[in-house]
Design a protein around this motif. Structure first.
Motif, PDB file in Angstrom:
ATOM      1  N   VAL A   1       8.870  20.843   6.026  1.00  0.00           N
ATOM      2  CA  VAL A   1       7.446  20.547   6.033  1.00  0.00           C
ATOM      3  C   VAL A   1       7.024  20.353   7.484  1.00  0.00           C
ATOM      4  O   VAL A   1       7.488  19.430   8.156  1.00  0.00           O
ATOM      5  N   LEU A   2       6.158  21.248   7.976  1.00  0.00           N
ATOM      6  CA  LEU A   2       5.798  21.252   9.386  1.00  0.00           C
ATOM      7  C   LEU A   2       4.284  21.314   9.552  1.00  0.00           C
ATOM      8  O   LEU A   2       3.571  21.773   8.653  1.00  0.00           O
ATOM      9  N   PRO A   3       3.801  20.896  10.703  1.00  0.00           N
ATOM     10  CA  PRO A   3       2.385  21.129  10.997  1.00  0.00           C
ATOM     11  C   PRO A   3       2.108  22.634  11.039  1.00  0.00           C
ATOM     12  O   PRO A   3       3.007  23.430  11.295  1.00  0.00           O
ATOM     13  N   ILE A   4       0.866  23.017  10.798  1.00  0.00           N
ATOM     14  CA  ILE A   4       0.519  24.431  10.865  1.00  0.00           C
ATOM     15  C   ILE A   4       0.865  24.999  12.233  1.00  0.00           C
ATOM     16  O   ILE A   4       1.443  26.083  12.360  1.00  0.00           O
ATOM     17  N   GLN A   5       0.506  24.261  13.258  1.00  0.00           N
ATOM     18  CA  GLN A   5       0.886  24.645  14.623  1.00  0.00           C
ATOM     19  C   GLN A   5       2.186  23.915  14.934  1.00  0.00           C
ATOM     20  O   GLN A   5       2.239  22.689  14.989  1.00  0.00           O
ATOM     21  N   HIS A   6       3.291  24.666  15.115  1.00  0.00           N
ATOM     22  CA  HIS A   6       4.571  23.979  15.290  1.00  0.00           C
ATOM     23  C   HIS A   6       5.540  24.781  16.138  1.00  0.00           C
ATOM     24  O   HIS A   6       5.330  25.977  16.425  1.00  0.00           O
ATOM     25  N   ILE A   7       6.560  24.115  16.523  1.00  0.00           N
ATOM     26  CA  ILE A   7       7.660  24.736  17.279  1.00  0.00           C
ATOM     27  C   ILE A   7       8.568  25.433  16.279  1.00  0.00           C
ATOM     28  O   ILE A   7       8.997  24.833  15.288  1.00  0.00           O
ATOM     29  N   THR A   8       8.882  26.687  16.518  1.00  0.00           N
ATOM     30  CA  THR A   8       9.710  27.445  15.579  1.00  0.00           C
ATOM     31  C   THR A   8      11.174  27.504  16.006  1.00  0.00           C
ATOM     32  O   THR A   8      12.061  27.625  15.154  1.00  0.00           O
ATOM     33  N   ARG A   9      11.424  27.418  17.310  1.00  0.00           N
ATOM     34  CA  ARG A   9      12.820  27.510  17.764  1.00  0.00           C
ATOM     35  C   ARG A   9      12.928  26.954  19.171  1.00  0.00           C
ATOM     36  O   ARG A   9      12.047  27.147  20.004  1.00  0.00           O
ATOM     37  N   VAL A  10      14.025  26.274  19.411  1.00  0.00           N
ATOM     38  CA  VAL A  10      14.337  25.767  20.747  1.00  0.00           C
ATOM     39  C   VAL A  10      15.743  26.228  21.110  1.00  0.00           C
ATOM     40  O   VAL A  10      16.703  25.951  20.377  1.00  0.00           O
ATOM     41  N   SER A  11      15.854  26.939  22.213  1.00  0.00           N
ATOM     42  CA  SER A  11      17.160  27.377  22.714  1.00  0.00           C
ATOM     43  C   SER A  11      17.408  26.679  24.047  1.00  0.00           C
ATOM     44  O   SER A  11      16.566  26.740  24.953  1.00  0.00           O
ATOM     45  N   VAL A  12      18.545  26.012  24.148  1.00  0.00           N
ATOM     46  CA  VAL A  12      18.817  25.174  25.322  1.00  0.00           C
ATOM     47  C   VAL A  12      20.065  25.665  26.037  1.00  0.00           C
ATOM     48  O   VAL A  12      21.067  26.020  25.402  1.00  0.00           O
ATOM     49  N   ASP A  13      19.994  25.664  27.351  1.00  0.00           N
ATOM     50  CA  ASP A  13      21.160  25.928  28.192  1.00  0.00           C
ATOM     51  C   ASP A  13      21.232  24.808  29.213  1.00  0.00           C
ATOM     52  O   ASP A  13      20.437  24.759  30.149  1.00  0.00           O
ATOM     53  N   ALA A  14      22.171  23.893  29.015  1.00  0.00           N
ATOM     54  CA  ALA A  14      22.329  22.740  29.903  1.00  0.00           C
ATOM     55  C   ALA A  14      23.633  22.910  30.683  1.00  0.00           C
ATOM     56  O   ALA A  14      24.718  22.845  30.104  1.00  0.00           O
ATOM     57  N   LYS A  15      23.526  23.130  31.975  1.00  0.00           N
ATOM     58  CA  LYS A  15      24.679  23.446  32.804  1.00  0.00           C
ATOM     59  C   LYS A  15      25.318  22.190  33.394  1.00  0.00           C
ATOM     60  O   LYS A  15      24.711  21.112  33.455  1.00  0.00           O
ATOM     61  N   ALA A  16      26.548  22.367  33.850  1.00  0.00           N
ATOM     62  CA  ALA A  16      27.286  21.242  34.406  1.00  0.00           C
ATOM     63  C   ALA A  16      26.676  20.731  35.706  1.00  0.00           C
ATOM     64  O   ALA A  16      26.913  19.580  36.092  1.00  0.00           O
ATOM     65  N   ASN A  17      25.885  21.557  36.394  1.00  0.00           N
ATOM     66  CA  ASN A  17      25.243  21.094  37.626  1.00  0.00           C
ATOM     67  C   ASN A  17      23.981  20.285  37.375  1.00  0.00           C
ATOM     68  O   ASN A  17      23.285  19.884  38.304  1.00  0.00           O
ATOM     69  N   GLY A  18      23.678  20.058  36.069  1.00  0.00           N
ATOM     70  CA  GLY A  18      22.513  19.273  35.706  1.00  0.00           C
ATOM     71  C   GLY A  18      21.274  20.095  35.444  1.00  0.00           C
ATOM     72  O   GLY A  18      20.227  19.540  35.065  1.00  0.00           O
ATOM     73  N   ASN A  19      21.369  21.392  35.611  1.00  0.00           N
ATOM     74  CA  ASN A  19      20.198  22.232  35.362  1.00  0.00           C
ATOM     75  C   ASN A  19      20.020  22.454  33.864  1.00  0.00           C
ATOM     76  O   ASN A  19      20.946  22.875  33.162  1.00  0.00           O
ATOM     77  N   LEU A  20      18.824  22.158  33.387  1.00  0.00           N
ATOM     78  CA  LEU A  20      18.511  22.325  31.970  1.00  0.00           C
ATOM     79  C   LEU A  20      17.403  23.351  31.826  1.00  0.00           C
ATOM     80  O   LEU A  20      16.352  23.236  32.463  1.00  0.00           O
TER      81      LEU A  20
ATOM     82  N   LYS B   1      20.712  37.710  22.636  1.00  0.00           N
ATOM     83  CA  LYS B   1      20.164  36.642  21.807  1.00  0.00           C
ATOM     84  C   LYS B   1      20.584  35.250  22.266  1.00  0.00           C
ATOM     85  O   LYS B   1      20.002  34.255  21.843  1.00  0.00           O
ATOM     86  N   ASP B   2      21.613  35.169  23.090  1.00  0.00           N
ATOM     87  CA  ASP B   2      22.188  33.878  23.466  1.00  0.00           C
ATOM     88  C   ASP B   2      21.735  33.487  24.861  1.00  0.00           C
ATOM     89  O   ASP B   2      22.115  34.121  25.849  1.00  0.00           O
ATOM     90  N   LEU B   3      20.942  32.440  24.953  1.00  0.00           N
ATOM     91  CA  LEU B   3      20.474  31.967  26.242  1.00  0.00           C
ATOM     92  C   LEU B   3      21.635  31.567  27.146  1.00  0.00           C
ATOM     93  O   LEU B   3      21.579  31.744  28.365  1.00  0.00           O
TER      94      LEU B   3
END
Length: 924
Positions: free
Chosen positions: A184-203, A420-422
């Motif tokens: 159950v989501l708002p009509i306006q919503h986030i559909t997908r989040v892809s994260v790449d968090a590196k060891a140097n702290g870069n997100l 497909k893979d960030l």
């Protein structure tokens, strides 16, 4: 009362307002095999077919009494191809009218046709192990009842799906086997989040949303798991018509994720309109960098790692592929307890809660697109790959993708993985030299011509030491692992496999069925019963390696160790010691701390036991335990202080009121001493009978030399003081093996045998006796236990006093009762045989003696690799025992420890003979 109701409604409305912007999950099913919901069900064929009834969801319907069981090797003509028709009625609140609604299936075997209120929800989904969803807002009756109908075909209409998923060396099932829920989501919503968090702290976070007509803001805030903010929010504007945006920020001094330090953070992504949150999504992430250096190895956060892994099926005996969060937690804890740091998903993606557990407890994961030996066609495979990626991409534990197993690779899908893979994780093919990795399965110890250890690719067997009954896994692992550890190009490996897939057969009165030897490949049983290999793996893969140490009189309390962690300093670990008396002296147990050295990974140093008492030499054994930074026991090592020769002197009694008497009766020497009557062959010197005042003890016909010649001849008798001696005469050609019996006035009997193995190479060597198996009840012994051993699986036990009741357990078979009774047991000092009649005890002064209890049942396999070798007779005392093979490797191909025993003395020089000394107490 009215005030209380109003207060409740106010709090409820406040709660709804607080969480209205978050995704809500409304479960239509249960969440696992420990929490199910009853749906209406109709099975088209097989058991209980042709009628509407009920079924728990999630589940595999075979386990609920429907349809037909099949193993993946079944011929097509014999396969159950029934369908399951599901119905479930649910309410859709009127408040949902202003929401976006997705109907989500986490996994359905195998094809799913979904309808809501008689209307199709979307295209039929083909493929079992992947989450899929339908938008259903336009199909619901709000404020009223709705009907969900699902037609499940366990045999797919897409033949490539059957080739990839259902033709394999595992059980195949049907059903809605993973949870079903409505998002159950708002009509306006986030559909997908892809994260790449590196060891140097870069997100970097790529965020996708539904289409929008106005300008919106995306904001991301990093938190610790306990809710503390890390840095300031990252914000960017999502322009009208824009549905994808990338947020990126460099964080300082982040705690990194590894299998040893599973540090995670919570990333909160908010979709804002005019500063107000429209939708909020949270993701648990880990900062880590995976890098493959060709012709070198795998690096995590800049550190070269070796994988200590196992293959795992999603499996529980009463529910098939339907598991639970509790099962996932149990499995990961068992793997961690074995000191593993990695797991391969074989041969399909797992439940989400399994990856959550790997994230939180720390296991590297190889996540696999299904394809046992066949593969998906490209259109189907592309869809399943996208579902795999969307479902599993943000788990820090997932560091590799596998595109199919053992030939089940669709090469057209390889470039789609990085598209497909960030995170651009490496992609490998299981059992192929591909992309710089040689993943050959089940290779021999010394394998390869221009490849493997003799090649240039990174060596990473995604399956090795295939379990079968008691073979494989720990049997051979020490040789393999020491070689892997020392080889720079080797990145470790994955044992096959974790659990015996013994399934409850509801069509066969509930028996546990492993389809013969096909599914009995595990280190643990169906309900996670621990086999002997479990503890061998725990020691061999210990990240703290103790150098072999003999405890001598000048022992200073120090042990040399090697830090085989990748990311942990041994100063973060804890060490303890314990002294124990096992019979020589009645001393109180003492314990203390050992000083943890400051050793970086790969460094060697010493652990010092602090404050050992001045009389430590009066104790029999010293135990040293290591604990990891989380307090979990890594392993406990045993170091013997008292040697068998010393303990014998404290145990045996030789004196008595009168000396033994000797009579000759036909072909026998008959000896009487202190109530014991014992007879020997005048020709061979073999023991023929044992009698006490309480009756006969059926222990006889020994010692028989194996593998060797029982050529004792020219038997003589004499008295040496009060002791009667019966012995053979040495002859270099015909009687080079010799025995000597000594009968003491106390009734104790001593046997000394000097003998030569039969040849330069032998499977085993030692002394056999006969004893009817029907008369044994159990044993109590001082030695290594409680599990039996093989020549190539000696580690994992502890030295102590153990008691074992008789059982007929065959590893990997019903009733899965461990430890097994029959087989070889190591480092015997003494053993008391508990019988249905009179017990008797055997003591030795010889070091490193194995005692053998009968023989496990003969087993075979189609390759003739699993072979167990036991001497004749029933009870044996051995100085060399046999190794054991696996399903895919003969024992002698799995390393030096698995080879036959080597002994050379063709001259039969007595001074070079093998010697064993045993003492028998038949009176107590």
């Amino acid at each position: 009362m009215t005030k209380k109701i109003l207060l409740f409604l106010f709090l409820l409305s406040s709660f709804k307002a607080l969480y209205a912007q978050e995704t809500q999950r409304v479960y239509l099913s249960g969440k696992g095999n420990d929490q199910t919901v009853s749906w209406d069900f109709f099975c088209t064929e097989g058991r209980n077919a042709g009628k509407w009834t009920n079924i728990p969801v999630p589940s595999n319907w075979e386990l609920q009494g429907f349809g037909k069981y099949n193993y993946g090797f079944a011929k097509d003509s014999s396969r159950g191809k029934e369908k399951g028709l599901y119905k479930y009625r649910f309410q859709a609140p009127k408040s949902w009218q202003s929401k976006a609604l997705n109907l989500v299936f986490e996994g359905v075997m195998t094809d799913a046709e979904v309808k809501i209120n008689g209307k199709s929800a979307g295209e039929i989904h083909h493929g079992a192990y992947y989450a899929f969803k339908y938008s259903i807002a336009q199909l619901l009756n709000y404020g009223a009842e709705n009907l969900l109908e699902v037609t499940v075909s366990k045999h797919s209409a897409n033949q490539s799906v059957n080739e990839a998923e259902r033709k394999g060396d595992f059980w195949i099932f049907g059903g809605i086997f993973r949870p079903v829920y409505i998002e159950v989501l708002p009509i306006q919503h986030i559909t997908r989040v892809s994260v790449d968090a590196k060891a140097n702290g870069n997100l970097k976070a790529v965020i996708r949303t539904t289409s929008n007509n106005t300008s919106l803001t995306l904001s991301a805030q990093l938190h610790t798991l306990n809710g503390q903010k890390v840095g300031t929010p990252i914000q960017a504007t999502l322009k009208a018509g824009q549905s994808e945006l990338t947020l990126e920020k460099l964080y300082q001094n982040v705690q990194l994720w590894t299998s040893e330090t599973p540090n995670r953070y919570k990333l909160t992504i908010s979709l804002l309109q005019n500063g107000k949150a429209v939708h909020v999504v949270e993701k648990k992430i880990g900062f880590r960098t995976v890098e493959v250096k060709l012709r070198d190895g795998v690096y995590v956060n800049g550190t070269k790692v070796k994988f200590k892994g196992v293959n795992r099926h999603s499996f529980w005996p009463t529910s098939g592929r339907t598991t639970s969060k509790a099962v996932s937690l149990l499995d990961v804890q068992l793997m961690k307890d074995m000191n593993m740091n990695a797991v391969r998903m074989s041969h399909y993606p797992p439940d989400d809660h399994f990856l959550d557990t790997c994230d939180s407890l720390g296991l590297f994961v190889m996540d696999e697109l299904a394809g046992w030996h066949g593969n998906y066609d490209t259109p189907t495979g592309t869809k399943r790959l996208e579902e795999l990626m969307e479902h599993d991409e943000n788990h820090p534990s997932v560091i590799f993708w596998i595109n199919g197993n053992e030939g089940g690779h669709n090469y057209e899908l390889d470039p789609i993985f990085p598209q497909k893979d960030l995170q651009k994780r490496p992609v490998i093919h299981a059992w192929e030299d591909f992309a710089g990795f040689d993943t050959q399965h089940y290779r021999d110890y010394n394998y390869g011509i221009g490849n493997y250890d003799h090649g240039h690719s990174i060596v990473l067997p995604t399956e090795f030491l295939h379990g079968m009954y008691d073979g494989g896994h720990g049997a051979g692992l020490e040789d393999y692992w020491e070689h892997m550890w020392a080889t720079p190009l080797c990145a470790g490996g994955f044992l096959w496999d974790f659990v015996d897939q013994g399934i409850v057969r509801t069509d066969k009165n509930g028996i546990l069925d492993t389809d013969g030897n096909r599914a009995a490949d595990g280190i643990v049983g169906p309900y996670r019963e621990k086999e002997g290999s479990y503890f061998t793996i725990k020691e061999v893969w210990s990240p703290i390696k103790f150098e072999a140490k003999e405890i001598t009189s000048d022992f200073d309390g120090k042990f040399t160790i090697e830090n085989r962690y990748h990311f942990t300093n041994t100063s973060q670990c804890r060490f303890t010691w314990k002294l124990k008396s096992l019979g020589l002296h009645q001393l109180p147990e003492l314990s203390g701390k050992a000083l943890s050295p400051n050793l970086k990974p790969l460094e060697k140093g010493t652990v010092a036991c602090q404050q050992l008492p001045h009389n430590w030499q009066e104790y029999d054994v010293l135990y040293v335990s290591a604990f990891d930074p989380f307090g979990k026991e890594i392993f406990t090592w045993s170091f013997k202080i008292t040697l068998p020769k010393t303990m014998v002197q404290a145990i045996i009694q030789t004196s008595g009121s009168t000396k033994p008497t000797l009579q000759e009766q036909d072909s026998l020497f008959v000896v009487k001493s202190n109530g014991l009557t014992i007879s020997f062959s005048k020709k061979s010197g073999l023991l023929k009978s044992v009698q006490t005042e309480k009756g006969a003890i059926p222990f006889n016909n020994g010692p028989i030399v194996q593998e060797g010649s029982t050529n004792f001849k020219n038997i003589t008798t004499r008295f040496e003081g009060e002791n009667l001696i019966i012995e053979s005469t040495y002859d270099k050609k015909e009687a080079f093996n010799t025995l000597q019996w000594t009968i003491y006035p106390s009734g104790w009997v001593k046997l000394k045998v000097k003998y030569f193995p039969a040849a330069y190479l032998t499977n085993y060597f030692g002394l056999n006796f006969s004893f009817p198996e029907s008369e044994i009840k159990g044993v109590e012994y001082l030695g290594n236990g409680p599990y039996r051993v093989w020549k190539n699986r000696l580690k994992g036990n502890q030295f102590g006093i153990w008691k074992k009741d008789y059982n007929t357990t065959e590893t990997g078979e019903i009733p899965f009762v461990y430890p097994e009774f029959k087989g070889y047991h190591s480092n015997m000092y003494w053993c008391k045989f508990i019988t249905k009649g009179q017990p008797f005890t055997v003591v030795t002064e010889t070091e490193d003696v194995f005692f053998r209890l009968f023989s496990p049942a003969f087993k075979t396999d189609s390759y003739q690799n699993y072979v167990i070798n036991f001497p004749s007779g029933d009870i044996s005392f051995m100085q060399g025992i046999s190794a054991i093979g696996s399903k895919t490797n003969r024992a002698d191909n799995t390393g030096p420890m698995s080879m036959k025993h080597v002994f050379y003395d063709y001259e039969k020089e007595p001074k070079r003979a093998v010697e064993m000394v045993l003492y028998f107490d038949f009176l107590k």
